[in-house]
Design a protein around this motif. Structure first.
Motif, PDB file in Angstrom:
ATOM      1  N   SER A 154     -60.168 -18.399 -25.947  1.00 45.98           N
ATOM      2  CA  SER A 154     -60.100 -18.870 -27.331  1.00 45.98           C
ATOM      3  C   SER A 154     -58.972 -18.214 -28.130  1.00 45.98           C
ATOM      4  CB  SER A 154     -61.445 -18.657 -28.032  1.00 45.98           C
ATOM      5  OG  SER A 154     -61.744 -17.290 -28.097  1.00 45.98           O
ATOM      6  N   ASP A 155     -58.336 -17.198 -27.590  1.00 46.52           N
ATOM      7  CA  ASP A 155     -57.225 -16.531 -28.281  1.00 46.52           C
ATOM      8  C   ASP A 155     -56.111 -16.267 -27.267  1.00 46.52           C
ATOM      9  OD1 ASP A 155     -55.732 -15.275 -30.234  1.00 46.52           O
ATOM     10  OD2 ASP A 155     -56.755 -13.352 -30.038  1.00 46.52           O
ATOM     11  N   PRO A 156     -55.471 -17.344 -26.760  1.00 52.44           N
ATOM     12  CA  PRO A 156     -54.552 -17.176 -25.630  1.00 52.44           C
ATOM     13  C   PRO A 156     -53.100 -16.897 -26.020  1.00 52.44           C
ATOM     14  CG  PRO A 156     -54.834 -19.499 -26.059  1.00 52.44           C
ATOM     15  CD  PRO A 156     -55.701 -18.754 -27.066  1.00 52.44           C
ATOM     16  N   LEU A 157     -52.412 -16.260 -25.106  1.00 55.54           N
ATOM     17  CA  LEU A 157     -50.947 -16.193 -25.142  1.00 55.54           C
ATOM     18  C   LEU A 157     -50.392 -17.145 -24.092  1.00 55.54           C
ATOM     19  CD1 LEU A 157     -49.839 -12.466 -25.559  1.00 55.54           C
ATOM     20  CD2 LEU A 157     -49.553 -14.341 -27.146  1.00 55.54           C
ATOM     21  N   ASN A 158     -51.101 -17.276 -22.974  1.00 52.31           N
ATOM     22  CA  ASN A 158     -50.731 -18.233 -21.935  1.00 52.31           C
ATOM     23  C   ASN A 158     -51.663 -19.433 -22.088  1.00 52.31           C
ATOM     24  OD1 ASN A 158     -50.518 -19.718 -19.538  1.00 52.31           O
ATOM     25  ND2 ASN A 158     -50.009 -17.912 -18.327  1.00 52.31           N
ATOM     26  N   LYS A 159     -51.189 -20.432 -22.815  1.00 52.05           N
ATOM     27  CA  LYS A 159     -52.035 -21.583 -23.151  1.00 52.05           C
ATOM     28  C   LYS A 159     -52.447 -22.396 -21.921  1.00 52.05           C
ATOM     29  CE  LYS A 159     -50.292 -22.003 -27.879  1.00 52.05           C
ATOM     30  NZ  LYS A 159     -51.012 -20.898 -28.335  1.00 52.05           N
ATOM     31  N   GLU A 160     -51.566 -22.506 -20.923  1.00 55.91           N
ATOM     32  CA  GLU A 160     -51.914 -23.247 -19.707  1.00 55.91           C
ATOM     33  C   GLU A 160     -53.067 -22.576 -18.967  1.00 55.91           C
ATOM     34  OE1 GLU A 160     -48.242 -23.570 -17.543  1.00 55.91           O
ATOM     35  OE2 GLU A 160     -47.616 -25.328 -18.686  1.00 55.91           O
ATOM     36  N   ALA A 161     -53.020 -21.252 -18.840  1.00 55.82           N
ATOM     37  CA  ALA A 161     -54.106 -20.524 -18.181  1.00 55.82           C
ATOM     38  C   ALA A 161     -55.399 -20.678 -18.985  1.00 55.82           C
ATOM     39  CB  ALA A 161     -53.742 -19.056 -18.017  1.00 55.82           C
ATOM     40  N   ALA A 162     -55.300 -20.639 -20.309  1.00 50.78           N
ATOM     41  CA  ALA A 162     -56.482 -20.798 -21.162  1.00 50.78           C
ATOM     42  C   ALA A 162     -57.089 -22.189 -20.997  1.00 50.78           C
ATOM     43  CB  ALA A 162     -56.123 -20.542 -22.620  1.00 50.78           C
ATOM     44  N   GLU A 163     -56.236 -23.210 -20.934  1.00 51.39           N
ATOM     45  CA  GLU A 163     -56.744 -24.577 -20.733  1.00 51.39           C
ATOM     46  C   GLU A 163     -57.467 -24.686 -19.398  1.00 51.39           C
ATOM     47  OE1 GLU A 163     -53.333 -27.147 -21.129  1.00 51.39           O
ATOM     48  OE2 GLU A 163     -53.040 -26.575 -23.230  1.00 51.39           O
ATOM     49  N   ASP A 164     -56.898 -24.072 -18.350  1.00 50.60           N
ATOM     50  CA  ASP A 164     -57.552 -24.085 -17.039  1.00 50.60           C
ATOM     51  C   ASP A 164     -58.905 -23.380 -17.099  1.00 50.60           C
ATOM     52  OD1 ASP A 164     -55.438 -25.442 -15.929  1.00 50.60           O
ATOM     53  OD2 ASP A 164     -54.573 -23.689 -14.918  1.00 50.60           O
ATOM     54  N   LEU A 165     -58.957 -22.235 -17.777  1.00 54.51           N
ATOM     55  CA  LEU A 165     -60.199 -21.479 -17.880  1.00 54.51           C
ATOM     56  C   LEU A 165     -61.263 -22.275 -18.634  1.00 54.51           C
ATOM     57  CD1 LEU A 165     -61.871 -18.906 -17.470  1.00 54.51           C
ATOM     58  CD2 LEU A 165     -60.747 -17.941 -19.488  1.00 54.51           C
ATOM     59  N   LYS A 166     -60.867 -22.937 -19.717  1.00 49.34           N
ATOM     60  CA  LYS A 166     -61.819 -23.737 -20.510  1.00 49.34           C
ATOM     61  C   LYS A 166     -62.274 -24.983 -19.759  1.00 49.34           C
ATOM     62  CE  LYS A 166     -60.231 -22.720 -25.216  1.00 49.34           C
ATOM     63  NZ  LYS A 166     -59.546 -23.305 -26.371  1.00 49.34           N
ATOM     64  N   GLY A 167     -61.328 -25.677 -19.140  1.00 52.30           N
ATOM     65  CA  GLY A 167     -61.625 -26.982 -18.556  1.00 52.30           C
ATOM     66  C   GLY A 167     -62.147 -26.973 -17.141  1.00 52.30           C
ATOM     67  N   ARG A 169     -63.295 -23.854 -14.672  1.00 52.10           N
ATOM     68  CA  ARG A 169     -63.401 -22.421 -14.334  1.00 52.10           C
ATOM     69  C   ARG A 169     -63.141 -22.158 -12.847  1.00 52.10           C
ATOM     70  NH1 ARG A 169     -65.001 -18.070 -17.279  1.00 52.10           N
ATOM     71  NH2 ARG A 169     -65.851 -16.311 -16.157  1.00 52.10           N
ATOM     72  N   GLU A 170     -63.648 -23.013 -11.979  1.00 58.60           N
ATOM     73  CA  GLU A 170     -63.426 -22.819 -10.535  1.00 58.60           C
ATOM     74  C   GLU A 170     -61.951 -22.997 -10.184  1.00 58.60           C
ATOM     75  OE1 GLU A 170     -65.534 -21.490  -8.306  1.00 58.60           O
ATOM     76  OE2 GLU A 170     -66.763 -21.266 -10.106  1.00 58.60           O
ATOM     77  N   GLY A 171     -61.293 -23.969 -10.808  1.00 58.53           N
ATOM     78  CA  GLY A 171     -59.852 -24.158 -10.606  1.00 58.53           C
ATOM     79  C   GLY A 171     -59.068 -22.961 -11.129  1.00 58.53           C
ATOM     80  N   PHE A 172     -59.519 -22.423 -12.249  1.00 55.59           N
ATOM     81  CA  PHE A 172     -58.881 -21.228 -12.810  1.00 55.59           C
ATOM     82  C   PHE A 172     -58.993 -20.061 -11.831  1.00 55.59           C
ATOM     83  CE2 PHE A 172     -59.185 -17.235 -15.196  1.00 55.59           C
ATOM     84  CZ  PHE A 172     -57.960 -17.241 -15.846  1.00 55.59           C
ATOM     85  N   ARG A 177     -56.426 -16.373  -7.835  1.00 54.16           N
ATOM     86  CA  ARG A 177     -56.289 -15.875  -6.467  1.00 54.16           C
ATOM     87  C   ARG A 177     -54.887 -16.148  -5.922  1.00 54.16           C
ATOM     88  NH1 ARG A 177     -58.090 -12.045  -5.911  1.00 54.16           N
ATOM     89  NH2 ARG A 177     -59.899 -11.322  -5.210  1.00 54.16           N
ATOM     90  N   VAL A 178     -54.408 -17.365  -6.143  1.00 55.01           N
ATOM     91  CA  VAL A 178     -53.056 -17.717  -5.673  1.00 55.01           C
ATOM     92  C   VAL A 178     -52.018 -16.819  -6.340  1.00 55.01           C
ATOM     93  CG1 VAL A 178     -51.285 -19.537  -5.764  1.00 55.01           C
ATOM     94  CG2 VAL A 178     -53.617 -20.108  -5.069  1.00 55.01           C
TER      95      VAL A 178
END
Length: 195
Positions: A154-167, A169-172, A177-178
């Protein structure tokens, strides 16, 4: 007049005879950092490193998370403390390029306690470990250690990573890991940080 001149010469000679390394003046910031470092409670997953043992205002913190999505990684942060500490928070930067919603690709760290929620009563322990006794500071209680346990989308600097985490979680988690292995996520290459 001659007497004053000879007294000045005598003082100069005495000072020259006591030649040795002059003691540097210790600043208020250095005293406070010294106190904070003495009180620092680092767990087994964190270590400090001083490139110059005489410069306690600049050091590195290594975090080796032993749980969570970032387990197995080793992350290094530069701490730079200015002479206005504790009125100004320490400047903290991650030295590796990592995939994290609260750390951008240049290593800048988004942590409330290092920005608007910093208060001079807080110490380095609050920034590093997190759980400050003052429970009225909600998200500011989350320090460096918890950055890897509970990334904050909810308070990101890396917006793409934040979107992945929100949308997704398993993909994030897969992307984390990668990235830890030095792989590429969303066209961006990351530093290998696995121990």
């Amino acid at each position: 007049m001659k007497k004053i001149w000879s007294m000045k010469q005598k003082v100069a000679q005495e000072e020259a005879a006591n030649v040795g390394p002059k003691k540097k003046r210790v600043t208020a910031a250095q005293l406070r950092v010294q106190k904070d470092l003495a009180e620092l409670s680092l767990g087994s997953t964190m270590k400090t490193h001083f490139a110059d043992p005489d410069d306690i205002l600049n050091f590195k913190l290594t975090i080796d998370p032993d749980e969570g999505m970032y387990k197995g990684g080793r992350f290094e942060f530069d701490f730079k403390i200015n002479q206005n500490f504790p009125h100004d928070p320490p400047k903290v930067k991650c030295t590796q390029k990592i995939y994290h919603p609260n750390i951008d690709l240049e290593g800048n760290v988004c942590l409330n306690i290092l920005r608007e929620d910093w208060k001079p009563v807080l110490n380095l322990n609050a920034a590093v470990v997190g759980l400050q006794a003052n429970r009225s500071i909600t998200e500011a209680n989350i320090g460096m250690q918890f950055l890897f346990l509970e990334p904050n989308a909810s308070d990101p600097l890396n917006k793409e990573a934040a979107e992945d985490l929100k949308g997704n979680r398993e993909g994030f988690k897969r992307n984390v890991r990668v990235s830890l292995g030095g792989g590429t996520v969303r066209g961006q290459s990351f530093d290998r940080v696995l121990k």
